[in-house]
Design an enzyme around this catalytic site. Sequence first.
Site: not given
Length: 535
Positions: A53, A60
Amino acid sequence: MTVTLDGNSLTIEEVVAVARDDRSVEIGDDARTRVRESRERVEDILKAGDPVYGVNTGFGELVDTQVPESRVADLQTNLVRSHAAGTGRELSREEVRAMIVTRINALLKGYSGIRLAVVELLADLLNERVTPVVPSRGSLGASGDLAPLAHLALVLIGEGDADVVRDRSDDAANETSERLSGEEALAAVGLEPVELRAKEGLALINGTQLTLGIGALLVVDAERLCRGADVAGALTTEVTMGTTAACAEPVHDLRPHRGQSESARAVRRLTAESDVVESHRNCDRVQDAYSIRCLPQIHGAVRDAVSHLREAVSVELNSVTDNPLVFPRADLDDRASGTDRAAVVSGGNFHGAPLAHRLDYLVAVLTDLAAVSERRIDRIVNPNLQEPHLPPFLAGDPGVESGLMIAQYTAASLVTECRSIGRAATDNIPVSGGQEDHVSMSATAAMNAQRVLERARQVVATELLCGAEAAEYVDEKLGNGTSDAYETVREVARPLSGDRRPDRDVAAVETLIETGLLAAAIDEGKRERDRQRDR
């Protein structure tokens, strides 16, 4: 005059010096090494090709979308562009500079994976007085102050807009600046935009720096206001023929809250050698009104709340508020991430709750400070409460003149406005498809606190003005500190010789509090008396 940034020792006072006094910055050698090592860890992650990530995935709700290596740079640039969705008034120059210096310091901790060249460009913005144009609204305080920081980051890639100081001067009021595009602004001072690489867009925008920068400025401003309120309250005590007996040290030793003791001590020092206090020490009045008798307890609680905020801001200044965090493998147990990629951890350090709740606390206590100050104003000007030596509303010719009647109206209006500004940190609106289901609203809390502080300062300035005018009707000598305060107020607001507009006087006295000039004058007066005593 240069502030050295190392990720570990930045102070609130240094933030204020960079933000307001245009102090330049430099990056410490050890911090440079940490940034380089952190970037090397990101490069290792990229080579491995696993989804991580913030490095090679969407953001998100799009966290499960892996981005091919050929599009990683586009991912970071698009992140900055898409998140620059702010609205509202533009942040002031000092607010933006506070954001920049606090963001640099967070990146220098060495857990964000950003290249040193990008951090150095942020420092160049400060040193070359290039100020990105940043709208103030749009942050939820988690995942940090995304929208404002994205507007700041746009300038680093040659986009957005910035103000550039063209004609520098020791006097900021004489400087001129020009608004240019991000690319033009960098070129104007000999700099070039950067091309963002993996993790760098997220590292630039994921943090609490708008909240934190404003918070640092608020701490200093609130501390000055607390001191100004003690001065105003001490002067009111004298001109209304009150007693300082309630400020006696033994009283507060029995309830030793730190702020309470400090405010009581301040009143004692300000009224030292006061003929007014001495002449009314054994008068017929049994008790003063709460707004005077309970001054140490009320002002002290405000002092304690400001200290609580100072503590949080000081910690936050030297913390990592990025996400995900890039650790050396040796720093983590492999079980921390649940995978063999123990070098990267998704956490929540971007969440502004530690600041937001204390900023809401500041809103509450400064509202109370304004409220008690307004009540003391009323005791000075209200003919139904005044002492006999004071004319109604401090008017020289009551009836024909109104004196400072409407100054109290304005103070009452300001208190009501403070009371209407609600809490932000207890609110929540989920975003990003429910992935970010609890946000802090810390930036809103910070701007609420700014509004309340400004209005509370105006109320206290009004009390000081009224106290100085009431002193014109007092024959006895004021205390050492209150005499210094009276003289300082009189340098900017002459006594009434008839009705005139009070707004300019209030503004001038407010500036004395805001800039610290009032406190400095009182301190200098004490030093001079000490020198004379030692001769």
